[in-house]
Scaffold this active site. Structure first.
Site, PDB file in Angstrom:
ATOM      1  N   HIS A   7       0.827  -1.216   0.000  1.00  0.00           N
ATOM      2  CA  HIS A   7       0.000   0.000   0.000  1.00  0.00           C
ATOM      3  C   HIS A   7       0.853   1.255   0.000  1.00  0.00           C
ATOM      4  O   HIS A   7       2.041   1.207   0.303  1.00  0.00           O
ATOM      5  CB  HIS A   7      -0.989   0.036   1.175  1.00  0.00           C
ATOM      6  CG  HIS A   7      -0.385   0.009   2.556  1.00  0.00           C
ATOM      7  ND1 HIS A   7      -0.145  -1.156   3.244  1.00  0.00           N
ATOM      8  CD2 HIS A   7       0.016   1.003   3.390  1.00  0.00           C
ATOM      9  CE1 HIS A   7       0.364  -0.877   4.431  1.00  0.00           C
ATOM     10  NE2 HIS A   7       0.490   0.433   4.545  1.00  0.00           N
ATOM     11  N   HIS A  79       3.866   7.059   3.831  1.00  0.00           N
ATOM     12  CA  HIS A  79       4.787   5.919   3.702  1.00  0.00           C
ATOM     13  C   HIS A  79       4.365   5.011   2.562  1.00  0.00           C
ATOM     14  O   HIS A  79       3.245   5.113   2.052  1.00  0.00           O
ATOM     15  CB  HIS A  79       4.921   5.127   5.012  1.00  0.00           C
ATOM     16  CG  HIS A  79       3.673   4.438   5.508  1.00  0.00           C
ATOM     17  ND1 HIS A  79       2.815   5.000   6.421  1.00  0.00           N
ATOM     18  CD2 HIS A  79       3.142   3.217   5.235  1.00  0.00           C
ATOM     19  CE1 HIS A  79       1.826   4.156   6.687  1.00  0.00           C
ATOM     20  NE2 HIS A  79       1.999   3.059   5.962  1.00  0.00           N
ATOM     21  N   GLU A 130       7.395   0.945   5.292  1.00  0.00           N
ATOM     22  CA  GLU A 130       6.803  -0.107   6.121  1.00  0.00           C
ATOM     23  C   GLU A 130       7.076  -1.430   5.424  1.00  0.00           C
ATOM     24  O   GLU A 130       6.939  -1.530   4.194  1.00  0.00           O
ATOM     25  CB  GLU A 130       5.284   0.116   6.239  1.00  0.00           C
ATOM     26  CG  GLU A 130       4.564  -0.964   7.047  1.00  0.00           C
ATOM     27  CD  GLU A 130       3.053  -0.700   7.203  1.00  0.00           C
ATOM     28  OE1 GLU A 130       2.547   0.303   6.646  1.00  0.00           O
ATOM     29  OE2 GLU A 130       2.391  -1.518   7.874  1.00  0.00           O
TER      30      GLU A 130
HETATM   31  C1  LIG Z   1      -1.655   0.602  10.534  1.00  0.00           C
HETATM   32  C2  LIG Z   1      -0.276   0.400   9.956  1.00  0.00           C
HETATM   33  C3  LIG Z   1      -0.337  -0.533   8.739  1.00  0.00           C
HETATM   34  O1  LIG Z   1      -0.374  -0.108   7.571  1.00  0.00           O
HETATM   35  O2  LIG Z   1      -0.375  -1.736   9.009  1.00  0.00           O
HETATM   36  C4  LIG Z   1       0.352   1.739   9.598  1.00  0.00           C
HETATM   37  O3  LIG Z   1       0.697   2.063   8.497  1.00  0.00           O
HETATM   38  S1  LIG Z   1       0.594   2.770  10.942  1.00  0.00           S
HETATM   39  C5  LIG Z   1       1.333   4.248  10.302  1.00  0.00           C
HETATM   40  C6  LIG Z   1       1.778   5.127  11.404  1.00  0.00           C
HETATM   41  N1  LIG Z   1       2.940   4.581  12.089  1.00  0.00           N
HETATM   42  C7  LIG Z   1       4.214   4.956  11.831  1.00  0.00           C
HETATM   43  O4  LIG Z   1       4.444   5.823  10.992  1.00  0.00           O
HETATM   44  C8  LIG Z   1       5.296   4.314  12.655  1.00  0.00           C
HETATM   45  C9  LIG Z   1       6.679   4.696  12.271  1.00  0.00           C
HETATM   46  N2  LIG Z   1       6.844   6.144  12.281  1.00  0.00           N
HETATM   47  C10 LIG Z   1       7.526   6.818  13.214  1.00  0.00           C
HETATM   48  O5  LIG Z   1       8.050   6.243  14.183  1.00  0.00           O
HETATM   49  C11 LIG Z   1       7.599   8.319  13.074  1.00  0.00           C
HETATM   50  O6  LIG Z   1       6.536   8.743  12.227  1.00  0.00           O
HETATM   51  C12 LIG Z   1       8.946   8.795  12.524  1.00  0.00           C
HETATM   52  C13 LIG Z   1       9.254   8.252  11.138  1.00  0.00           C
HETATM   53  C14 LIG Z   1      10.084   8.456  13.475  1.00  0.00           C
HETATM   54  C15 LIG Z   1       8.879  10.337  12.380  1.00  0.00           C
HETATM   55  O7  LIG Z   1       8.355  10.897  13.523  1.00  0.00           O
HETATM   56  P1  LIG Z   1       8.306  12.464  13.714  1.00  0.00           P
HETATM   57  O8  LIG Z   1       7.742  13.110  12.491  1.00  0.00           O
HETATM   58  O9  LIG Z   1       7.628  12.734  15.035  1.00  0.00           O
HETATM   59  O10 LIG Z   1       9.852  12.740  13.882  1.00  0.00           O
HETATM   60  P2  LIG Z   1      10.693  14.006  13.590  1.00  0.00           P
HETATM   61  O11 LIG Z   1       9.798  15.215  13.622  1.00  0.00           O
HETATM   62  O12 LIG Z   1      11.841  13.934  14.524  1.00  0.00           O
HETATM   63  O13 LIG Z   1      11.205  13.767  12.098  1.00  0.00           O
HETATM   64  C16 LIG Z   1      12.520  13.388  11.807  1.00  0.00           C
HETATM   65  C17 LIG Z   1      12.780  13.716  10.350  1.00  0.00           C
HETATM   66  O14 LIG Z   1      12.085  12.766   9.534  1.00  0.00           O
HETATM   67  C18 LIG Z   1      11.209  13.425   8.636  1.00  0.00           C
HETATM   68  N3  LIG Z   1       9.981  12.633   8.497  1.00  0.00           N
HETATM   69  C19 LIG Z   1       9.103  12.363   9.478  1.00  0.00           C
HETATM   70  N4  LIG Z   1       8.111  11.603   9.022  1.00  0.00           N
HETATM   71  C20 LIG Z   1       8.365  11.396   7.712  1.00  0.00           C
HETATM   72  C21 LIG Z   1       7.695  10.692   6.693  1.00  0.00           C
HETATM   73  N5  LIG Z   1       6.561  10.064   6.932  1.00  0.00           N
HETATM   74  N6  LIG Z   1       8.229  10.682   5.461  1.00  0.00           N
HETATM   75  C22 LIG Z   1       9.402  11.337   5.209  1.00  0.00           C
HETATM   76  N7  LIG Z   1      10.089  12.013   6.149  1.00  0.00           N
HETATM   77  C23 LIG Z   1       9.570  12.054   7.382  1.00  0.00           C
HETATM   78  C24 LIG Z   1      10.968  14.774   9.288  1.00  0.00           C
HETATM   79  O15 LIG Z   1      10.601  15.733   8.322  1.00  0.00           O
HETATM   80  C25 LIG Z   1      12.290  15.085   9.913  1.00  0.00           C
HETATM   81  O16 LIG Z   1      13.166  15.565   8.938  1.00  0.00           O
HETATM   82  P3  LIG Z   1      14.038  16.899   9.116  1.00  0.00           P
HETATM   83  O17 LIG Z   1      14.875  16.616  10.339  1.00  0.00           O
HETATM   84  O18 LIG Z   1      14.832  16.999   7.873  1.00  0.00           O
HETATM   85  O19 LIG Z   1      13.047  17.990   9.332  1.00  0.00           O
HETATM   86 CO   LIG Z   2       0.756   1.349   6.517  1.00  0.00          CO
END
Ligand SMILES: C[C@@H](C(=O)O)C(=O)SCCNC(=O)CCNC(=O)[C@H](O)C(C)(C)COP(=O)(O)OP(=O)(O)OC[C@H]1O[C@@H](n2cnc3c(N)ncnc32)[C@H](O)[C@@H]1OP(=O)(O)O
Ligand SMILES: [Co+2]
Length: 134
Positions: A7, A79, A130
């Site tokens: 996805h 993502h 993912e």
């Molecule tokens: C239900 C399930 C499923 O399908 O089965 C799902 O999908 S659940 C979908 C939801 N779950 C997840 O997303 C889980 C994994 N995600 C995470 O742990 C978090 O979203 C992070 C990826 C660590 C980012 O968290 P957060 O934005 O709070 O961190 P941060 O503000 O420190 O960002 C660090 C740097 O990464 C960038 N950044 C953050 N999110 C981003 C994304 N989605 N795509 C591209 N870049 C990204 C920010 O702009 C920043 O860059 P700069 O430093 O350059 O400004």
């Molecule tokens: Co997902």
């Protein structure tokens, strides 16, 4: 190692408006909203012939998509999800190669009742990945 595209996920500020856009304007088949408390999101699945779109909206206090939506107030691609045959083997290989696996590194059960892991966007040309066990 990676296989099919499972996805593409889009973070949205208004889940019912985004659902209506995909259902009524784009003419797609959409699901009801499905809360995923383990992941801090509510998901609407959009079924396409060759893949799915996940519309994501924050759920609860510490949603991992909250900061992303603050930075992208009209929403945006959040993502991509690739399938792998063996998620533990994939994780170990990626860690050996220096990629950051997010969270505690243990797979969680994802929206399709299969184990999932996330890889840091800064290690993959700015795209959050993912992995889902097929
Ligand atoms: C239900 C399930 C499923 O399908 O089965 C799902 O999908 S659940 C979908 C939801 N779950 C997840 O997303 C889980 C994994 N995600 C995470 O742990 C978090 O979203 C992070 C990826 C660590 C980012 O968290 P957060 O934005 O709070 O961190 P941060 O503000 O420190 O960002 C660090 C740097 O990464 C960038 N950044 C953050 N999110 C981003 C994304 N989605 N795509 C591209 N870049 C990204 C920010 O702009 C920043 O860059 P700069 O430093 O350059 O400004
Ligand atoms: Co997902």
């Amino acid at each position: 190692m990676i296989g099919r595209l499972n996805h593409v996920a889009i973070a949205v500020p208004d889940l019912s408006a985004a659902t209506a856009l995909y259902r009524d304007t784009l003419g797609a088949t959409v699901s009801d909203p499905v809360p995923q408390p383990e992941h801090g999101v509510t998901v609407v699945f959009v079924e396409l012939p060759n893949t799915k779109i996940e519309l994501l909206h924050p759920l609860g206090e510490n949603s991992p998509i909250a900061a992303f939506l603050e930075r992208n107030s009209s929403g945006g691609i959040h993502h991509v999800c690739y399938e792998v045959d063996d998620i533990i083997a994939a994780r170990d290989r990626l860690k050996e190669q220096g990629a950051r696996v997010l969270g505690d590194g243990e797979p969680k059960i994802g929206a399709h009742d299969k184990p999932v892991l996330f890889l840091h966007p800064k290690d993959f040309v700015g795209t959050l990945i993912e992995l889902e066990q097929a």
